[in-house]
Design a protein around this motif. Structure first.
Motif, PDB file in Angstrom:
ATOM      1  N   LYS A  12      13.735  12.440 -11.745  1.00  0.00           N
ATOM      2  CA  LYS A  12      14.950  12.612 -10.937  1.00  0.00           C
ATOM      3  C   LYS A  12      15.270  11.355 -10.134  1.00  0.00           C
ATOM      4  CE  LYS A  12      17.201  16.246  -8.411  1.00  0.00           C
ATOM      5  NZ  LYS A  12      17.059  17.596  -7.880  1.00  0.00           N
ATOM      6  N   PRO A  17      22.156  11.386 -11.953  1.00  0.00           N
ATOM      7  CA  PRO A  17      22.226  12.851 -12.063  1.00  0.00           C
ATOM      8  C   PRO A  17      22.584  13.366 -13.454  1.00  0.00           C
ATOM      9  CG  PRO A  17      23.214  12.153 -10.001  1.00  0.00           C
ATOM     10  CD  PRO A  17      22.910  10.903 -10.787  1.00  0.00           C
ATOM     11  N   GLU A  18      23.523  12.731 -14.149  1.00  0.00           N
ATOM     12  CA  GLU A  18      23.892  13.212 -15.484  1.00  0.00           C
ATOM     13  C   GLU A  18      22.755  12.973 -16.483  1.00  0.00           C
ATOM     14  OE1 GLU A  18      27.570  13.243 -18.645  1.00  0.00           O
ATOM     15  OE2 GLU A  18      27.338  11.465 -17.408  1.00  0.00           O
ATOM     16  N   TYR A  20      19.595  12.829 -15.811  1.00  0.00           N
ATOM     17  CA  TYR A  20      18.535  13.780 -15.472  1.00  0.00           C
ATOM     18  C   TYR A  20      18.858  15.176 -16.020  1.00  0.00           C
ATOM     19  CZ  TYR A  20      15.404  16.720 -12.753  1.00  0.00           C
ATOM     20  OH  TYR A  20      14.461  17.654 -12.384  1.00  0.00           O
ATOM     21  N   ASN A  21      20.093  15.627 -15.793  1.00  0.00           N
ATOM     22  CA  ASN A  21      20.486  16.972 -16.244  1.00  0.00           C
ATOM     23  C   ASN A  21      20.413  17.112 -17.758  1.00  0.00           C
ATOM     24  OD1 ASN A  21      20.917  18.160 -13.746  1.00  0.00           O
ATOM     25  ND2 ASN A  21      23.024  17.431 -13.632  1.00  0.00           N
ATOM     26  N   VAL A  22      20.826  16.086 -18.483  1.00  0.00           N
ATOM     27  CA  VAL A  22      20.806  16.168 -19.943  1.00  0.00           C
ATOM     28  C   VAL A  22      19.394  15.929 -20.486  1.00  0.00           C
ATOM     29  CG1 VAL A  22      21.682  15.165 -22.087  1.00  0.00           C
ATOM     30  CG2 VAL A  22      23.240  15.541 -20.167  1.00  0.00           C
ATOM     31  N   ARG A  24      16.318  15.789 -19.001  1.00  0.00           N
ATOM     32  CA  ARG A  24      15.163  16.530 -18.508  1.00  0.00           C
ATOM     33  C   ARG A  24      15.432  18.031 -18.397  1.00  0.00           C
ATOM     34  NH1 ARG A  24      12.380  12.624 -20.309  1.00  0.00           N
ATOM     35  NH2 ARG A  24      10.780  14.220 -20.217  1.00  0.00           N
ATOM     36  N   LEU A  25      16.712  18.425 -18.181  1.00  0.00           N
ATOM     37  CA  LEU A  25      17.033  19.852 -18.023  1.00  0.00           C
ATOM     38  C   LEU A  25      17.787  20.424 -19.212  1.00  0.00           C
ATOM     39  CD1 LEU A  25      18.054  19.876 -14.237  1.00  0.00           C
ATOM     40  CD2 LEU A  25      15.786  20.221 -15.260  1.00  0.00           C
ATOM     41  N   LYS A  26      17.984  19.617 -20.257  1.00  0.00           N
ATOM     42  CA  LYS A  26      18.588  20.048 -21.524  1.00  0.00           C
ATOM     43  C   LYS A  26      20.049  20.462 -21.418  1.00  0.00           C
ATOM     44  CE  LYS A  26      14.087  21.367 -23.200  1.00  0.00           C
ATOM     45  NZ  LYS A  26      13.485  21.655 -24.457  1.00  0.00           N
ATOM     46  N   ALA A  27      20.778  19.811 -20.521  1.00  0.00           N
ATOM     47  CA  ALA A  27      22.224  20.039 -20.432  1.00  0.00           C
ATOM     48  C   ALA A  27      22.902  19.256 -21.567  1.00  0.00           C
ATOM     49  CB  ALA A  27      22.747  19.577 -19.076  1.00  0.00           C
ATOM     50  N   GLU A  29      26.399  16.629 -22.294  1.00  0.00           N
ATOM     51  CA  GLU A  29      27.573  15.956 -21.743  1.00  0.00           C
ATOM     52  C   GLU A  29      28.824  16.515 -22.424  1.00  0.00           C
ATOM     53  OE1 GLU A  29      27.060  11.774 -22.509  1.00  0.00           O
ATOM     54  OE2 GLU A  29      27.304  12.022 -24.651  1.00  0.00           O
TER      55      GLU A  29
END
Length: 132
Positions: A12, A17-18, A20-22, A24-27, A29
């Motif tokens: 983190k 932030p983007e 990290y979200n994609v 590490r958290l599998k979001a 874009e």
């Protein structure tokens, strides 16, 4: 290859932030917004988290899906395919073999020679241009 493991808090701090979200958290874009969706620059795409070489630009093609698409990863096991049953679907997730960053998904509707479409989030990638 030696695995790169870090606590989420360290990722983190290292990633925006983007990313990290994609990664590490599998979001995911938003489609057609990534910086590499339409680029044609010759080079090698590396993992934004660990700098592992993942895809060569020679395998990139325009799939029209809104994310950079490749028909094959770089040889040598750069990516790992994982069964993904999230969101009520059965898909194949693509992760970096070195750091387990979520990159995107692979689908069986790509061009020859593999027939595969590695649909990868731009935010997970860093393009290193080929020297001419």
């Amino acid at each position: 290859m030696e695995k790169l493991e870090k606590p989420l808090e360290e990722w983190k701090q290292m990633l925006d932030p983007e990313q990290y979200n994609v990664c590490r958290l599998k979001a995911t874009e938003r489609p057609f917004t990534g910086k590499y969706n339409s680029t044609r620059t010759a080079g090698v795409y590396h993992c934004i988290c660990c700098n592992e070489a993942l895809f060569d630009s020679t395998t990139k093609f325009d799939s029209g899906c809104g994310w950079p698409s490749f028909y094959a990863p770089i040889e040598g096991g750069a990516v790992v395919e994982v069964r993904d049953v999230s969101h009520g679907m059965i898909r194949t997730e693509v992760v970096c073999s070195k750091c387990d960053a979520h990159l995107g998904h692979v689908f069986p509707d790509g061009p020859k020679p593999t027939g595969l479409r590695y649909c990868i989030n731009s935010v997970c990638l860093d393009l290193v241009p080929r020297q001419i």
